[in-house]
Design an enzyme around this catalytic site. Structure first.
Site, PDB file in Angstrom:
ATOM      1  N   PRO A 169       0.776  -1.246   0.000  1.00  0.00           N
ATOM      2  CA  PRO A 169       0.000   0.000   0.000  1.00  0.00           C
ATOM      3  C   PRO A 169       0.805   1.294   0.000  1.00  0.00           C
ATOM      4  O   PRO A 169       0.879   2.016   0.994  1.00  0.00           O
ATOM      5  CB  PRO A 169      -0.834  -0.136   1.284  1.00  0.00           C
ATOM      6  CG  PRO A 169       0.038  -0.945   2.198  1.00  0.00           C
ATOM      7  CD  PRO A 169       0.758  -1.919   1.304  1.00  0.00           C
ATOM      8  N   CYS A 170       1.360   1.638  -1.150  1.00  0.00           N
ATOM      9  CA  CYS A 170       2.082   2.902  -1.269  1.00  0.00           C
ATOM     10  C   CYS A 170       1.152   4.103  -1.153  1.00  0.00           C
ATOM     11  O   CYS A 170       1.611   5.229  -0.937  1.00  0.00           O
ATOM     12  CB  CYS A 170       2.867   2.956  -2.585  1.00  0.00           C
ATOM     13  SG  CYS A 170       1.897   2.563  -4.049  1.00  0.00           S
TER      14      CYS A 170
END
Length: 209
Positions: A169-170
């Protein structure tokens, strides 16, 4: 039967035949070990997503805005030209993504293949998976977390080139001032993902949480 209904039934029958032929092609290719990369396209609240996997794990999640045809070309060039669309593959990834978008899953349990990334970027991208659901970090905080506090720009680049967004989850990484920064799928998608995880999130000048 009128002409319109006949055409609709014929189209449906043709689709079934094509699906059956595609299934046989996939089975034969897999039996002969001719498939290195399998992919499928699924719908999501942030648009159509292309999912691709190797024997090692999920290798790519691509947003529609990236151009799925272009992504397939890149995969062919960098991984293998033996790529095949397979509707039956990636069922685990599809199920977990559906659960995530339904608010029922807060983390992913999938094997990933980061061969598209350099060693440093892999380190950053794997660390993304340790950012809790509904929380955010700044790029500077993430750099500090991996023990390289001066590598803020490189950390930002690793986030920007993350080949497996959402799963890694950037979108949970923001600028120090709370603004969104960049995102592979576009800022609207990044904002939607953050709001999904935390309804109190407000894009623009958010407080890191």
């Amino acid at each position: 039967m009128n002409g319109k209904n006949y055409r609709q039934q014929a189209t449906a029958a043709e689709a079934q035949i094509l699906d059956s032929l595609q299934g046989r092609l996939v089975e034969r290719a897999r039996a002969r070990e001719l498939v290195d990369v399998a992919y499928r396209v699924v719908d999501s609240p942030v648009g159509a997503l292309l999912l691709a996997s190797t024997d090692a794990g999920l290798v790519r999640v691509a947003f529609e805005s990236e151009g799925h045809d272009r992504i397939l070309e890149v995969l062919s060039e960098r991984l293998s030209p033996r790529i095949l669309r397979d509707k039956s593959s990636l069922d685990g990834a599809v199920r977990q993504l559906d659960e995530y978008f339904a608010g029922q899953r807060h983390g992913f349990d999938l094997p990933v293949d980061l061969q598209l990334s350099t060693e440093f970027r892999r380190q950053v991208q794997l660390e993304l998976g340790h950012i809790d659901y509904g929380r955010t970090l700044s790029y500077a905080q993430l750099a500090q977390q991996i023990g390289k506090p001066k590598a803020v720009r490189a950390v930002g680049s690793a986030c920007a080139t993350n080949p497996i967004p959402i799963v890694l989850p950037c979108h949970r990484v923001l600028r120090t001032d709370g603004s969104l920064g960049g995102y592979l799928g576009g800022l609207e998608a990044k904002s939607e993902l953050l709001k999904l995880e935390n309804p109190d999130f407000a894009s623009g000048a958010a407080t890191l949480f």
